[in-house]
Design a protein around this motif. Structure first.
Motif, PDB file in Angstrom:
ATOM      1  N   THR A 156       9.574 -27.872  28.897  1.00  0.00           N
ATOM      2  CA  THR A 156      10.928 -27.625  28.428  1.00  0.00           C
ATOM      3  C   THR A 156      10.783 -27.258  26.959  1.00  0.00           C
ATOM      4  O   THR A 156       9.996 -27.841  26.149  1.00  0.00           O
ATOM      5  CB  THR A 156      11.718 -28.560  28.547  1.00  0.00           C
ATOM      6  OG1 THR A 156      11.369 -29.760  27.982  1.00  0.00           O
ATOM      7  CG2 THR A 156      12.016 -28.958  30.249  1.00  0.00           C
ATOM      8  N   LYS A 157      11.823 -26.578  26.458  1.00  0.00           N
ATOM      9  CA  LYS A 157      12.168 -26.128  25.333  1.00  0.00           C
ATOM     10  C   LYS A 157      13.437 -26.584  24.923  1.00  0.00           C
ATOM     11  O   LYS A 157      14.660 -26.124  25.729  1.00  0.00           O
ATOM     12  CB  LYS A 157      12.004 -24.686  24.808  1.00  0.00           C
ATOM     13  CG  LYS A 157      10.614 -24.476  24.878  1.00  0.00           C
ATOM     14  CD  LYS A 157      10.242 -23.084  24.471  1.00  0.00           C
ATOM     15  CE  LYS A 157       8.652 -23.068  23.879  1.00  0.00           C
ATOM     16  NZ  LYS A 157       7.926 -22.582  25.190  1.00  0.00           N
ATOM     17  N   THR A 158      13.993 -27.443  23.868  1.00  0.00           N
ATOM     18  CA  THR A 158      15.384 -27.953  23.832  1.00  0.00           C
ATOM     19  C   THR A 158      15.597 -27.270  22.228  1.00  0.00           C
ATOM     20  O   THR A 158      15.084 -27.484  21.175  1.00  0.00           O
ATOM     21  CB  THR A 158      15.500 -29.310  23.550  1.00  0.00           C
ATOM     22  OG1 THR A 158      14.741 -29.852  24.715  1.00  0.00           O
ATOM     23  CG2 THR A 158      16.911 -29.814  23.262  1.00  0.00           C
ATOM     24  N   LEU A 159      16.709 -26.655  22.253  1.00  0.00           N
ATOM     25  CA  LEU A 159      17.267 -26.117  21.070  1.00  0.00           C
ATOM     26  C   LEU A 159      18.562 -26.900  20.648  1.00  0.00           C
ATOM     27  O   LEU A 159      19.420 -27.105  21.638  1.00  0.00           O
ATOM     28  CB  LEU A 159      17.939 -24.561  21.294  1.00  0.00           C
ATOM     29  CG  LEU A 159      16.588 -23.562  20.940  1.00  0.00           C
ATOM     30  CD1 LEU A 159      15.575 -23.603  21.898  1.00  0.00           C
ATOM     31  CD2 LEU A 159      17.151 -22.002  20.804  1.00  0.00           C
ATOM     32  N   LEU A 160      18.296 -26.997  19.468  1.00  0.00           N
ATOM     33  CA  LEU A 160      19.710 -27.904  18.742  1.00  0.00           C
ATOM     34  C   LEU A 160      20.497 -27.224  17.686  1.00  0.00           C
ATOM     35  O   LEU A 160      19.722 -26.623  16.925  1.00  0.00           O
ATOM     36  CB  LEU A 160      19.506 -29.224  18.353  1.00  0.00           C
ATOM     37  CG  LEU A 160      18.724 -30.314  19.354  1.00  0.00           C
ATOM     38  CD1 LEU A 160      18.356 -31.754  18.636  1.00  0.00           C
ATOM     39  CD2 LEU A 160      19.641 -30.470  20.358  1.00  0.00           C
ATOM     40  N   PHE A 161      22.027 -27.227  17.815  1.00  0.00           N
ATOM     41  CA  PHE A 161      22.508 -26.470  16.710  1.00  0.00           C
ATOM     42  C   PHE A 161      22.920 -27.494  15.832  1.00  0.00           C
ATOM     43  O   PHE A 161      23.772 -28.548  16.209  1.00  0.00           O
ATOM     44  CB  PHE A 161      23.743 -25.471  17.172  1.00  0.00           C
ATOM     45  CG  PHE A 161      24.387 -24.587  16.256  1.00  0.00           C
ATOM     46  CD1 PHE A 161      23.978 -23.144  16.301  1.00  0.00           C
ATOM     47  CD2 PHE A 161      24.838 -25.171  15.220  1.00  0.00           C
ATOM     48  CE1 PHE A 161      24.667 -22.403  15.197  1.00  0.00           C
ATOM     49  CE2 PHE A 161      25.673 -24.521  14.355  1.00  0.00           C
ATOM     50  CZ  PHE A 161      25.355 -23.167  14.235  1.00  0.00           C
TER      51      PHE A 161
END
Ligand code: COA
Length: 217
Positions: free
Chosen positions: A83-88
């Motif tokens: 999985t890849k998690t992107l956070l703003f």
């Protein structure tokens, strides 16, 4: 969260929810950040499963909070190690957006229902919110599944979700830029459907993980 102020049980639940939310969105910053993009109002970072424990702990907290905010049980991730998690991250050090993406093989196209004669944009949104959605049972090849996409309520409609997907498309597979056709949304909410329709430029975008579906990804 909706709660009854005079009900002690409800109030306790609300307090717990509030505290969980505050602690999840708080972001002190890490020495090593994988920054994908920087903007005047914040930056997007990516967290991978092999990252240090403190980063994974933050991602877990955020995911739990997002699942609570969505208000229903989310489908478990297919293969956590990929999985890849992107956070703003906003300039005031808060996580105001989160996107969790996973590898998938198949998506199913949403079947667009014919709108009744709709005059205004508000009417269209109201109609979209009320109706259920259906999708084809025919699997189509897909690469990237958006398991969760969430933006803090006060920060919506500022293109945070759009910017996270743009970053995802250029960082999901090294050296390639995913087309919108290669992306599918997990069981979209009414907000998610309105967003995906706009982002993909069609109401016939791909979905996966839908309830009662074959789930053959
Ligand atoms: N109603 C109508 N159109 C919407 C919409 C909504 N709630 N949300 C997005 N759009 C459309 C608009 O056309 C918007 O452009 P505009 O603001 O210039 O009109 C365009 O999509 C781009 O939206 P963007 O600003 O990038 O989206 P966002 O940052 O507000 O985030 C969600 C969208 C869905 C992630 C956000 O509403 C959210 O977190 N909702 C709660 C969680 C959720 O339901 N997630 C979806 C799971 S599938």
């Amino acid at each position: 969260m909706l709660y009854t102020a005079s009900n002690p049980e409800d109030e306790t639940q609300h307090l717990l929810f509030h505290n969980q939310f505050i602690s999840a969105v708080k972001y002190v910053g890490w020495k090593k950040e994988r920054i994908l993009a920087e903007y005047p109002d914040g930056r997007i970072i990516m967290v991978l499963p092999e990252d240090p424990k403190y980063a994974l702990k933050k991602v877990d907290e955020i995911r739990e909070m997002v699942d609570n905010d969505l208000g229903f049980q989310q489908a478990p991730l297919m293969c956590y190690s990929r999985t890849k998690t992107l956070l703003f991250i906003s300039n005031d050090k808060k996580v105001v957006g989160c996107l969790i993406a996973e590898h998938i093989q198949w998506g199913y196209r949403v079947i667009e229902e014919k709108h009744p004669v709709i005059r205004s944009e508000e009417e269209k949104v109201r109609f979209e919110r009320q109706k259920a959605w259906c999708c084809s049972t025919l699997p189509e090849p897909a690469i990237c599944g958006i398991s969760r996409i969430w933006v803090f309520s006060m920060m919506r409609r500022k293109k945070i979700a759009s910017r996270m997907i743009e970053c995802l498309r250029s960082n999901f597979i090294y050296g390639s830029y995913l087309s919108k056709e290669e992306i599918a949304f997990s069981d979209p909410t009414p907000d998610g459907k309105l967003f995906a329709t706009q982002y993909c430029g069609t109401g016939q975008f791909l979905v996966y993980n839908f309830i009662n579906g074959q789930n053959s990804t």
